[in-house]
Design a protein around this motif. Structure first.
Motif, mmCIF file in Angstrom:
data_model
loop_
_atom_site.group_PDB
_atom_site.id
_atom_site.type_symbol
_atom_site.label_atom_id
_atom_site.label_comp_id
_atom_site.label_asym_id
_atom_site.label_seq_id
_atom_site.Cartn_x
_atom_site.Cartn_y
_atom_site.Cartn_z
ATOM 1 N N ASN A 39 0.826 -1.198 0.000
ATOM 2 C CA ASN A 39 0.000 0.000 0.000
ATOM 3 C C ASN A 39 0.869 1.260 0.000
ATOM 4 N N SER A 40 0.395 2.329 0.641
ATOM 5 C CA SER A 40 1.127 3.598 0.600
ATOM 6 C C SER A 40 2.483 3.522 1.288
ATOM 7 N N ILE A 41 2.637 2.637 2.256
ATOM 8 C CA ILE A 41 3.932 2.503 2.930
ATOM 9 C C ILE A 41 4.966 1.943 1.951
ATOM 10 N N TYR A 114 0.835 -6.067 3.436
ATOM 11 C CA TYR A 114 -0.558 -5.650 3.553
ATOM 12 C C TYR A 114 -1.026 -5.769 5.000
ATOM 13 N N GLY A 115 -2.140 -5.116 5.287
ATOM 14 C CA GLY A 115 -2.717 -5.167 6.625
ATOM 15 C C GLY A 115 -3.127 -3.815 7.149
ATOM 16 N N MET A 116 -2.301 -2.794 6.918
ATOM 17 C CA MET A 116 -2.589 -1.487 7.500
ATOM 18 C C MET A 116 -3.982 -0.992 7.129
ATOM 19 N N ASN A 117 -4.364 -1.125 5.866
ATOM 20 C CA ASN A 117 -5.675 -0.636 5.421
ATOM 21 C C ASN A 117 -6.771 -1.690 5.480
ATOM 22 N N THR A 154 4.797 -8.539 8.037
ATOM 23 C CA THR A 154 3.712 -8.122 8.920
ATOM 24 C C THR A 154 3.517 -6.616 8.738
ATOM 25 N N PRO A 155 2.292 -6.109 8.951
ATOM 26 C CA PRO A 155 2.052 -4.676 8.757
ATOM 27 C C PRO A 155 2.772 -3.834 9.798
ATOM 28 N N ALA A 156 3.094 -2.604 9.424
ATOM 29 C CA ALA A 156 3.636 -1.652 10.394
ATOM 30 C C ALA A 156 2.597 -1.424 11.490
ATOM 31 N N PRO A 157 3.019 -1.064 12.691
ATOM 32 C CA PRO A 157 2.056 -0.833 13.774
ATOM 33 C C PRO A 157 1.278 0.463 13.577
ATOM 34 N N PHE A 158 0.135 0.529 14.225
ATOM 35 C CA PHE A 158 -0.719 1.716 14.189
ATOM 36 C C PHE A 158 -0.663 2.415 15.542
#
Length: 309
Positions: A39-41, A114-117, A154-158
Motif C-alpha cells: 500500500n502507501s507505505i 498488507y494489513g494497515m488498510n 507483517t504490517p507496520a504498527p498503528f
C-alpha cells in the motif's frame, strides 16, 4: 591513466567483495527481479530503496531489477470504508490488478506488505479479519502458482493516539500474529520490532513516534523495516547501523549514492504503476516504461561511478 582507473576499480570491487564474502548473499544467483507489493507505505518506498541500495553497494556483480508497485490506499481484503478519501473513490483492491502486475514484471521474489488498510480502521471484527486472511491466502497461492517465491511482511504498527482510531492497534497486532503463525510460509516481522522500538523510545521521550500520523512511518521507521528484512536475508550485523547511510559507509559519498538510488527507484515505480494499470485516481502518471528505462540506465551510470575509487 586507463590502467590506473582499471586498477582502482579492481581494488574497489575486491574491497566490496571482501565485505560481502563475510555475509550471506541477499539473493540466490538465479534471482533477476524482486517485486515489492503493498500500500502507501510500500509506495513511499523507504524500506525498498534501502534494500536496493544495500544490495547494489555490497553485491554489485549481481544485477537485480527491483520493482516497486506499491499502491496507496490499497487492500488485499477488498474492503473499503464508507466515505474513504472524503467519498472521492473507494480503496483499490489488489484482486483487480495482480494478474497484470505479475504478467508484466515476471518476478522471482515478491515481498508483500498488507494489513494497515485491510481492517479499514475499525475495531477487530471476525468478518473483516476473515476477509484479510482470505485475501492473503489468495495472494500467496497466486504467487506460488507462478513459480515465484513470496515473502510476507507483517504490517507496520498503528499509533492510536496519533491516528485517532481506537482499537485499531489491536487489529494490526492480531493480523501480524496470524501471519507469523503460518509456519510453512516465509514471514518477516516488522510490526513488533517497530512497536518495541517506539515503546522503548517513549520511556525517555513520551512524544516520540515512528509515524507522525499514526500510519505512515518516517525515515527511521522505514529503516527499521529494512533492517528486519536484511537480517532475515542473512545480514546478521545490520542492526548495528542507525541509518542506511551508515550502512553504506564503504561507498564513496554514500549520501549521493543513496539519493541516486532513490531517484531511479521513484522514476521506475511510477512508470511500472502506469504500465501495469490500476483504478486509484489522483496518482502521479509515470513515464512510458521504455522511456523510463532509458533514463534509468543513465542514472545507473552515475551510481556505478560512485562504486569506483
Amino acid at each position: 591513466m586507463r590502467q590506473k582507473k582499471t586498477d582502482g576499480l579492481l581494488v574497489c570491487l575486491i574491497f566490496l567483495c571482501s565485505i560481502a564474502s563475510a555475509q550471506a548473499q541477499l539473493f540466490d544467483a538465479s534471482v533477476k527481479r524482486v517485486l515489492f507489493l503493498g500500500n502507501s507505505i510500500t509506495y513511499a518506498a523507504g524500506y525498498a530503496q534501502a534494500i536496493e541500495a544495500y544490495h547494489k553497494a555490497y553485491f554489485p556483480q549481481q544485477k537485480i531489477e527491483f520493482i516497486n508497485v506499491g499502491l496507496p490506499s490499497e487492500t488485499v481484503s477488498g474492503l473499503s470504508e464508507e466515505g474513504h478519501a472524503d467519498g472521492r473513490f473507494p480503496r483499490p483492491d489488489l484482486h483487480e490488478r495482480l494478474d497484470r502486475v505479475l504478467l508484466q514484471t515476471q518476478p522471482d521474489i515478491v515481498f508483500a506488505s498488507y494489513g494497515m488498510n485491510d481492517g479499514i480502521y475499525l475495531p477487530l471484527d471476525s468478518l473483516r479479519f476473515q476477509k484479510f486472511k482470505d485475501g492473503i491466502l489468495w495472494l500467496h497461492a497466486q504467487i506460488e502458482a507462478r513459480g515465484s517465491r513470496i515473502i510476507h511482511l507483517t504490517p507496520a504498527p498503528f499509533d492510536e493516539e496519533l491516528g485517532k482510531k481506537p482499537g485499531y492497534a489491536q487489529v494490526l497486532d492480531r493480523y501480524s500474529e496470524w501471519l507469523l503463525q503460518q509456519k510453512s510460509w516465509e514471514v518477516i516481522d516488522v510490526h513488533f520490532p517497530m512497536q518495541d522500538f517506539q515503546t522503548a523510545q517513549q520511556k525517555t521521550d513520551p512524544n516520540f513516534a515512528l509515524a507522525k500520523d499514526g500510519v505512515h512511518p518516517g525515515d527511521l521507521g522505514h529503516w527499521i523495516m529494512a533492517q528486519q528484512i536484511l537480517r532475515y536475508l542473512g545480514q546478521k550485523s545490520i542492526l548495528q547501523f542507525p541509518t542506511i547511510i551508515q550502512a553504506l559507509s564503504p561507498i564513496k559519498d554514500p549520501n549521493s549514492f543513496f539519493q541516486l538510488i532513490v531517484k531511479r527507484h521513484n522514476l521506475m515505480k511510477d512508470a511500472w504503476l502506469s504500465s501495469t494499470g490500476h483504478l486509484r485516481p489522483e496518482m502521479k502518471k509515470g513515464l512510458p516504461l521504455m522511456e523510463a528505462l532509458a533514463l534509468s540506465l543513465e542514472i545507473d551510470k552515475q551510481i556505478e561511478a560512485l562504486l569506483t575509487p
